[in-house]
Design a protein around this motif. Structure first.
Motif, PDB file in Angstrom:
ATOM      1  N   GLU A   3       0.845  -1.190   0.000  1.00 53.01           N
ATOM      2  CA  GLU A   3       0.000   0.000   0.000  1.00 53.01           C
ATOM      3  C   GLU A   3       0.883   1.243   0.000  1.00 53.01           C
ATOM      4  OE1 GLU A   3      -2.614  -0.214   3.409  1.00 53.01           O
ATOM      5  OE2 GLU A   3      -2.896  -2.366   3.140  1.00 53.01           O
ATOM      6  N   ASN A   4       0.305   2.375  -0.429  1.00 50.73           N
ATOM      7  CA  ASN A   4       1.030   3.648  -0.391  1.00 50.73           C
ATOM      8  C   ASN A   4       1.204   4.104   1.049  1.00 50.73           C
ATOM      9  OD1 ASN A   4       1.223   3.867  -3.187  1.00 50.73           O
ATOM     10  ND2 ASN A   4      -0.778   4.849  -3.331  1.00 50.73           N
ATOM     11  N   ASP A  59      -1.949   8.733   4.063  1.00 50.14           N
ATOM     12  CA  ASP A  59      -2.232  10.154   3.844  1.00 50.14           C
ATOM     13  C   ASP A  59      -2.892  10.688   5.100  1.00 50.14           C
ATOM     14  OD1 ASP A  59      -2.953  12.657   3.002  1.00 50.14           O
ATOM     15  OD2 ASP A  59      -4.153  11.977   1.300  1.00 50.14           O
ATOM     16  N   GLY A  74       6.310   2.068   0.552  1.00 53.41           N
ATOM     17  CA  GLY A  74       5.015   1.425   0.736  1.00 53.41           C
ATOM     18  C   GLY A  74       4.953   0.749   2.085  1.00 53.41           C
ATOM     19  N   ASP A  77      12.236   3.571   0.915  1.00 58.24           N
ATOM     20  CA  ASP A  77      12.724   4.030  -0.388  1.00 58.24           C
ATOM     21  C   ASP A  77      14.123   4.596  -0.147  1.00 58.24           C
ATOM     22  OD1 ASP A  77      13.393   5.465  -2.700  1.00 58.24           O
ATOM     23  OD2 ASP A  77      11.276   5.877  -3.126  1.00 58.24           O
TER      24      ASP A  77
END
Length: 170
Positions: free
Chosen positions: A112-113, A116, A128, A141
């Protein structure tokens, strides 16, 4: 017949109670923790240099880089030696982890991202998150984490890609 789902392999490790992961293809080897050679005037998260098979590799306290408390060395503390592709070069980095667990596969649809929360926050290092039975695994990342304009590491540690993992995992 359905097409097989695409899967990627990740090395999982902990920083405190949190579980993180990096792609297995960037992990050159996993070493027992040894105190690195100190480098004066480096950023607080740069612990120093360690000799890894004849190459001086910068050792990073990932906890400090992520805004957490400094790592306290235990018998389980390890250094993940990584070859991180950043822009037009490869950075050789040693990341200090409280404990290294295992190599696990994650299917693309499991990832999933970053969450937010309605405002900008320091989530740019999150590639993710993967939901587990208990909690989440945060996939880092690495290129983003170590390529910002203020990073002293963007100018250090160019090396060649590793071919496999040598583990010293307890």
């Amino acid at each position: 017949m359905a097409a097989p789902s695409s899967e990627s392999q990740f090395v999982t490790f902990s920083l405190g109670d949190e579980i993180f992961a990096v792609p297995v293809e960037v992990v050159r080897e996993i070493l027992d923790h040894e105190d690195p050679f100190r480098i004066p005037h480096g950023p607080d998260y740069l612990l120093g240099l360690r000799d890894v098979r004849g190459q001086g590799v910068p050792v990073i306290d990932l906890r400090l880089r992520l805004g957490m408390a400094r790592t306290v060395k235990t018998p389980h503390t390890r250094i993940l030696v990584l070859d991180v592709p950043v822009a037009d070069r490869v950075l050789a980095l040693g990341l200090v982890a409280d404990r290294v667990f295992e190599v696990v596969p994650f299917r693309k649809e499991q990832i999933e991202n970053a969450p937010d929360i309605g405002i900008r926050w320091r989530s740019d290092y999150i590639a993710g998150v993967v939901r587990r039975d208990v909690g989440f695994v945060v996939i880092i990342d690495l290129a983003r984490l170590f390529s910002d304009s203020g990073s002293a590491l963007a100018h250090m540690g160019a090396g060649s890609m590793g071919t496999g993992i040598t583990a010293a995992v307890a």
